[in-house]
Design an enzyme around this catalytic site. Sequence first.
Site, PDB file in Angstrom:
ATOM      1  N   VAL A 190       0.809  -1.230   0.000  1.00  0.00           N
ATOM      2  CA  VAL A 190       0.000   0.000   0.000  1.00  0.00           C
ATOM      3  C   VAL A 190       0.839   1.276   0.000  1.00  0.00           C
ATOM      4  CG1 VAL A 190      -2.063  -1.023   1.057  1.00  0.00           C
ATOM      5  CG2 VAL A 190      -0.288  -0.009   2.528  1.00  0.00           C
ATOM      6  N   SER A 210      -6.417   4.157  15.826  1.00  0.00           N
ATOM      7  CA  SER A 210      -6.038   3.397  17.026  1.00  0.00           C
ATOM      8  C   SER A 210      -6.267   4.228  18.280  1.00  0.00           C
ATOM      9  CB  SER A 210      -4.560   3.022  16.935  1.00  0.00           C
ATOM     10  OG  SER A 210      -4.066   2.621  18.190  1.00  0.00           O
ATOM     11  N   TYR A 256       4.020   4.858  15.869  1.00  0.00           N
ATOM     12  CA  TYR A 256       2.701   4.298  15.554  1.00  0.00           C
ATOM     13  C   TYR A 256       1.592   5.313  15.865  1.00  0.00           C
ATOM     14  CZ  TYR A 256      -1.058   0.742  15.738  1.00  0.00           C
ATOM     15  OH  TYR A 256      -2.200   0.008  15.538  1.00  0.00           O
ATOM     16  N   ALA A 257       1.651   5.898  17.077  1.00  0.00           N
ATOM     17  CA  ALA A 257       0.607   6.848  17.495  1.00  0.00           C
ATOM     18  C   ALA A 257       0.553   8.043  16.556  1.00  0.00           C
ATOM     19  CB  ALA A 257       0.877   7.314  18.922  1.00  0.00           C
ATOM     20  N   SER A 310       1.386   8.151  13.415  1.00  0.00           N
ATOM     21  CA  SER A 310       0.786   7.743  12.130  1.00  0.00           C
ATOM     22  C   SER A 310      -0.734   7.625  12.266  1.00  0.00           C
ATOM     23  CB  SER A 310       1.382   6.417  11.650  1.00  0.00           C
ATOM     24  OG  SER A 310       0.942   5.328  12.447  1.00  0.00           O
ATOM     25  N   ILE A 363      -6.602  -5.512  20.529  1.00  0.00           N
ATOM     26  CA  ILE A 363      -7.363  -6.540  19.823  1.00  0.00           C
ATOM     27  C   ILE A 363      -6.488  -7.792  19.694  1.00  0.00           C
ATOM     28  CG2 ILE A 363      -8.837  -6.981  17.806  1.00  0.00           C
ATOM     29  CD1 ILE A 363      -9.452  -4.266  19.247  1.00  0.00           C
TER      30      ILE A 363
HETATM   31  P1  NAD Z   1      -1.899  -7.766  11.607  1.00  0.00           P
HETATM   32  O1  NAD Z   1      -0.434  -7.521  11.729  1.00  0.00           O
HETATM   33  O2  NAD Z   1      -2.472  -9.021  12.138  1.00  0.00           O
HETATM   34  O3  NAD Z   1      -2.359  -7.613  10.073  1.00  0.00           O
HETATM   35  C1  NAD Z   1      -1.902  -6.558   9.258  1.00  0.00           C
HETATM   36  C2  NAD Z   1      -2.089  -6.940   7.814  1.00  0.00           C
HETATM   37  O4  NAD Z   1      -1.578  -5.877   7.009  1.00  0.00           O
HETATM   38  C3  NAD Z   1      -1.323  -8.215   7.423  1.00  0.00           C
HETATM   39  O5  NAD Z   1      -2.130  -9.008   6.594  1.00  0.00           O
HETATM   40  C4  NAD Z   1      -0.119  -7.660   6.682  1.00  0.00           C
HETATM   41  O6  NAD Z   1       0.465  -8.579   5.765  1.00  0.00           O
HETATM   42  C5  NAD Z   1      -0.736  -6.449   6.003  1.00  0.00           C
HETATM   43  N1  NAD Z   1       0.248  -5.453   5.585  1.00  0.00           N
HETATM   44  C6  NAD Z   1       1.324  -5.015   6.273  1.00  0.00           C
HETATM   45  N2  NAD Z   1       2.007  -4.146   5.535  1.00  0.00           N
HETATM   46  C7  NAD Z   1       1.363  -4.026   4.355  1.00  0.00           C
HETATM   47  C8  NAD Z   1       1.590  -3.263   3.176  1.00  0.00           C
HETATM   48  N3  NAD Z   1       2.651  -2.446   3.074  1.00  0.00           N
HETATM   49  N4  NAD Z   1       0.716  -3.374   2.148  1.00  0.00           N
HETATM   50  C9  NAD Z   1      -0.358  -4.214   2.242  1.00  0.00           C
HETATM   51  N5  NAD Z   1      -0.621  -4.957   3.337  1.00  0.00           N
HETATM   52  C10 NAD Z   1       0.231  -4.857   4.379  1.00  0.00           C
HETATM   53  O7  NAD Z   1      -2.571  -6.481  12.278  1.00  0.00           O
HETATM   54  P2  NAD Z   1      -4.043  -6.275  12.882  1.00  0.00           P
HETATM   55  O8  NAD Z   1      -3.931  -6.352  14.349  1.00  0.00           O
HETATM   56  O9  NAD Z   1      -5.035  -7.101  12.165  1.00  0.00           O
HETATM   57  O10 NAD Z   1      -4.244  -4.729  12.538  1.00  0.00           O
HETATM   58  C11 NAD Z   1      -5.035  -4.271  11.457  1.00  0.00           C
HETATM   59  C12 NAD Z   1      -5.148  -2.753  11.555  1.00  0.00           C
HETATM   60  O11 NAD Z   1      -5.756  -2.393  12.793  1.00  0.00           O
HETATM   61  C13 NAD Z   1      -3.792  -2.045  11.531  1.00  0.00           C
HETATM   62  O12 NAD Z   1      -3.893  -0.835  10.827  1.00  0.00           O
HETATM   63  C14 NAD Z   1      -3.523  -1.770  12.998  1.00  0.00           C
HETATM   64  O13 NAD Z   1      -2.657  -0.696  13.183  1.00  0.00           O
HETATM   65  C15 NAD Z   1      -4.921  -1.479  13.501  1.00  0.00           C
HETATM   66  N6  NAD Z   1      -5.071  -1.677  14.944  1.00  0.00           N
HETATM   67  C16 NAD Z   1      -4.778  -2.877  15.531  1.00  0.00           C
HETATM   68  C17 NAD Z   1      -4.928  -3.022  16.914  1.00  0.00           C
HETATM   69  C18 NAD Z   1      -4.622  -4.304  17.637  1.00  0.00           C
HETATM   70  O14 NAD Z   1      -4.647  -4.308  18.875  1.00  0.00           O
HETATM   71  N7  NAD Z   1      -4.366  -5.415  16.961  1.00  0.00           N
HETATM   72  C19 NAD Z   1      -5.370  -1.938  17.663  1.00  0.00           C
HETATM   73  C20 NAD Z   1      -5.660  -0.721  17.029  1.00  0.00           C
HETATM   74  C21 NAD Z   1      -5.520  -0.608  15.654  1.00  0.00           C
END
Ligand code: NAD
Length: 254
Positions: free
Chosen positions: A71, A149, A162-163, A165, A195
């Site tokens: 992305v 987030s 991270y925060a 972004s 999560i």
């Molecule tokens: P995860 O690491 O399990 O999944 C992230 C996905 O993004 C993976 O499939 C990965 O391959 C893909 N990805 C990474 N870089 C990429 C790129 N450059 N291009 C395309 N795909 C790419 O993470 P998650 O926990 O499922 O998080 C999903 C979203 O939710 C993220 O944006 C994360 O910041 C946000 N989030 C997660 C939490 C948490 O506690 N898990 C909390 C708040 C926000």
Amino acid sequence: MKEVHEMKIIDRVALITGGGQGIGKAIALTFALEGAKIAVNDISINEVKALETVEELRKLGVEAELFLADVSQEDAVNNMVVKVIERFGRVDILVNNAGINRDGLLHKGNLAKWEAVMAVNLKGPFICTKAVLPSMREQGYGRIVNLSSLTARIGIFGTGYYATSKAGLIGLTKVTAVENVTKGITCNALAPGYINTDMMNKYPEDQLKVLISKIPVGRFAEPKEVADAALFLAADSSSYITGAVLDINGGLYI
Ligand code: NAD
């Protein structure tokens, strides 16, 4: 009995970035159960998991396809959106879900981590949004959901890159909302707390226990609990909600 789809997204085409696993996968499955057609995006290193996700989606009886692209790479994303439109005819819903996390204290600042996180978490959603907006504006319909987030809402130790972004993504959400409000397009953000996904599971057990002890609900959320909120914002019926940030944090930040 006739099936009732209150959160209507039947036959809508949803492009979900980072849809191969975690929250993105839960969003893809949730949308598919409501009858949407799913374009799963992920990066090539996660191709195996992403293909498994596509297979699971097809078993639900919906059309689903994998589109590999980083992305943060403009040409790859533009090319992906062209292919999604060739395959499905349109893009109705974009979920900017792909994200990465790199912890570190700001006073020990690591520019490489900063740039890596900004590239995926902030530049990525900008590039993807820019790529889908012309066709959404032309068709007079669009739903954009950005995964921000809790870290954008409160200062959490060690989350500087991270925060920042994720706070930037809230800015992008609001301006996307205001610039496209007359074109039938809404743009909103989700701000999940902790999560249960790979992103959290990398932390040691004792650190996870401390985090859980601070959450009023007493547990991490399941990805499906975020996916249901994404469905709400992606549905036809959410036409009057735009520029909003929806907190999903078990009472951790109220
Ligand atoms: P995860 O690491 O399990 O999944 C992230 C996905 O993004 C993976 O499939 C990965 O391959 C893909 N990805 C990474 N870089 C990429 C790129 N450059 N291009 C395309 N795909 C790419 O993470 P998650 O926990 O499922 O998080 C999903 C979203 O939710 C993220 O944006 C994360 O910041 C946000 N989030 C997660 C939490 C948490 O506690 N898990 C909390 C708040 C926000």
